[in-house]
Design a protein around this motif. Sequence first.
Motif, mmCIF file in Angstrom:
data_model
loop_
_atom_site.group_PDB
_atom_site.id
_atom_site.type_symbol
_atom_site.label_atom_id
_atom_site.label_comp_id
_atom_site.label_asym_id
_atom_site.label_seq_id
_atom_site.Cartn_x
_atom_site.Cartn_y
_atom_site.Cartn_z
ATOM 1 N N UNK A 117 0.819 -1.208 0.000
ATOM 2 C CA UNK A 117 0.000 0.000 0.000
ATOM 3 C C UNK A 117 0.861 1.270 0.000
ATOM 4 N N UNK A 118 1.987 1.230 0.709
ATOM 5 C CA UNK A 118 2.875 2.401 0.774
ATOM 6 C C UNK A 118 4.007 2.324 -0.239
ATOM 7 N N UNK A 119 4.129 1.191 -0.928
ATOM 8 C CA UNK A 119 5.210 0.968 -1.906
ATOM 9 C C UNK A 119 6.584 1.192 -1.276
ATOM 10 N N UNK A 120 6.774 0.609 -0.086
ATOM 11 C CA UNK A 120 8.048 0.745 0.604
ATOM 12 C C UNK A 120 8.588 -0.627 0.998
ATOM 13 N N UNK A 121 9.864 -0.678 1.187
ATOM 14 C CA UNK A 121 10.546 -1.846 1.716
ATOM 15 C C UNK A 121 11.384 -1.396 2.899
ATOM 16 N N UNK A 122 11.032 -1.865 4.089
ATOM 17 C CA UNK A 122 11.797 -1.580 5.294
ATOM 18 C C UNK A 122 12.654 -2.805 5.610
ATOM 19 N N UNK A 123 13.855 -2.575 6.117
ATOM 20 C CA UNK A 123 14.748 -3.708 6.319
ATOM 21 C C UNK A 123 15.746 -3.414 7.430
ATOM 22 N N UNK A 124 16.301 -4.498 7.956
ATOM 23 C CA UNK A 124 17.332 -4.409 8.972
ATOM 24 C C UNK A 124 18.215 -5.634 8.848
ATOM 25 N N UNK A 125 19.482 -5.487 9.185
ATOM 26 C CA UNK A 125 20.410 -6.605 9.076
ATOM 27 C C UNK A 125 21.133 -6.832 10.391
ATOM 28 N N UNK A 129 25.243 -10.169 4.992
ATOM 29 C CA UNK A 129 25.583 -9.413 3.777
ATOM 30 C C UNK A 129 24.400 -8.578 3.290
ATOM 31 N N UNK A 130 24.677 -7.500 2.577
ATOM 32 C CA UNK A 130 23.593 -6.668 2.039
ATOM 33 C C UNK A 130 22.740 -7.434 1.037
ATOM 34 N N UNK A 131 21.481 -7.049 0.941
ATOM 35 C CA UNK A 131 20.673 -7.452 -0.208
ATOM 36 C C UNK A 131 20.986 -6.481 -1.345
ATOM 37 N N UNK A 132 20.709 -6.888 -2.570
ATOM 38 C CA UNK A 132 20.983 -6.059 -3.743
ATOM 39 C C UNK A 132 19.661 -5.637 -4.365
ATOM 40 N N UNK A 133 19.446 -4.325 -4.442
ATOM 41 C CA UNK A 133 18.232 -3.773 -5.041
ATOM 42 C C UNK A 133 18.557 -3.329 -6.464
ATOM 43 N N UNK A 134 17.774 -3.814 -7.430
ATOM 44 C CA UNK A 134 17.998 -3.507 -8.841
ATOM 45 C C UNK A 134 16.798 -2.762 -9.396
ATOM 46 N N UNK A 148 21.764 -2.443 3.374
ATOM 47 C CA UNK A 148 22.374 -2.945 4.598
ATOM 48 C C UNK A 148 22.244 -1.874 5.671
ATOM 49 N N UNK A 149 22.078 -2.286 6.902
ATOM 50 C CA UNK A 149 22.104 -1.358 8.030
ATOM 51 C C UNK A 149 23.382 -1.617 8.806
ATOM 52 N N UNK A 150 24.084 -0.566 9.150
ATOM 53 C CA UNK A 150 25.403 -0.715 9.733
ATOM 54 C C UNK A 150 25.340 -0.787 11.254
ATOM 55 N N UNK A 151 26.275 -1.535 11.809
ATOM 56 C CA UNK A 151 26.392 -1.621 13.258
ATOM 57 C C UNK A 151 25.634 -2.774 13.876
ATOM 58 N N UNK A 152 24.766 -3.447 13.103
ATOM 59 C CA UNK A 152 23.980 -4.549 13.648
ATOM 60 C C UNK A 152 24.817 -5.811 13.780
ATOM 61 N N UNK A 163 19.307 -2.267 16.936
ATOM 62 C CA UNK A 163 19.502 -2.412 15.505
ATOM 63 C C UNK A 163 18.894 -1.229 14.768
ATOM 64 N N UNK A 164 19.441 -0.945 13.624
ATOM 65 C CA UNK A 164 18.976 0.149 12.783
ATOM 66 C C UNK A 164 18.000 -0.396 11.742
ATOM 67 N N UNK A 165 17.042 0.424 11.362
ATOM 68 C CA UNK A 165 16.104 0.071 10.291
ATOM 69 C C UNK A 165 16.117 1.172 9.241
ATOM 70 N N UNK A 166 16.071 0.772 7.983
ATOM 71 C CA UNK A 166 15.999 1.719 6.881
ATOM 72 C C UNK A 166 14.810 1.364 5.997
ATOM 73 N N UNK A 167 14.461 2.290 5.113
ATOM 74 C CA UNK A 167 13.325 2.069 4.224
ATOM 75 C C UNK A 167 13.608 2.702 2.870
#
Length: 237
Positions: A117-125, A129-134, A148-152, A163-167
């Motif tokens: 509904x919001x067309x977002x992807x929230x993630x935390x690690x 390893x990072x996921x790759x967004x294309x 990738x979220x750093x420090x986790x 932990x850090x979360x990004x979107x």
Amino acid sequence: MRAGFGFVPFPTAPDDQRLPHVPLLVPRPARPDLRPRGAERPSPQSPVESSRKERAACGVGAALLSAAVINVLRSSSLPSVDFRKPDSVLAALNEAFPMERQNDRFFTIWYGVHSKSAATLSYSTGGHPPAIHLRAAADGKARASQLVTYGGMAIGAFPDLTYESKSIVVEPGDRLLVLSDGTFEVNGADGGMLSVRDLAEYAVAHSDEPGQILEWVRSINGTGPLPDDFSLLRIQF
């Protein structure tokens, strides 16, 4: 190393779906120099991440840990946790699965939540390893970015971690590659090891299909089996 995958739709919000809730849950044996939880912590210059270089047979213990964590996430059975908040989920997993109760095993994880509904992807690690967004650019060529979220730290190694979360905004046609370190920790003929960046560049220039990437990694590895499990999940939005 073993990796676990799974999709779990939220029953109360059909438009929101967790992306592989453990798309690469990777149990790992503890380093001999890791202090127990509750003891004095090592310095930030000695991250758990460096334990990736120490391999050991996974066996039944790793498989059981993977299954236990996947079942906890599938049933949303962490108390007082909003499973739409990746940072909260990882912090709760860290307290629920201390390595001293898991035969000295911790695990790494990439956890994502896709809101249609919001067309977002929230993630935390957590040590993963990072996921790759294309995404296809206006010129028709794909562009890659690492999620990738750093420090986790890895899950279960130390208590009371945050932990850090990004979107990010996702668009129709975007692709996501979620991977284990076994997809790129391969040495070529010159002795150099592949990286996530190398894999992303191959996906942009050639193909992001898992089968094609596997054949490319095998060609670099040469004869014989790959040194670690190759786990790669491709998601198209």
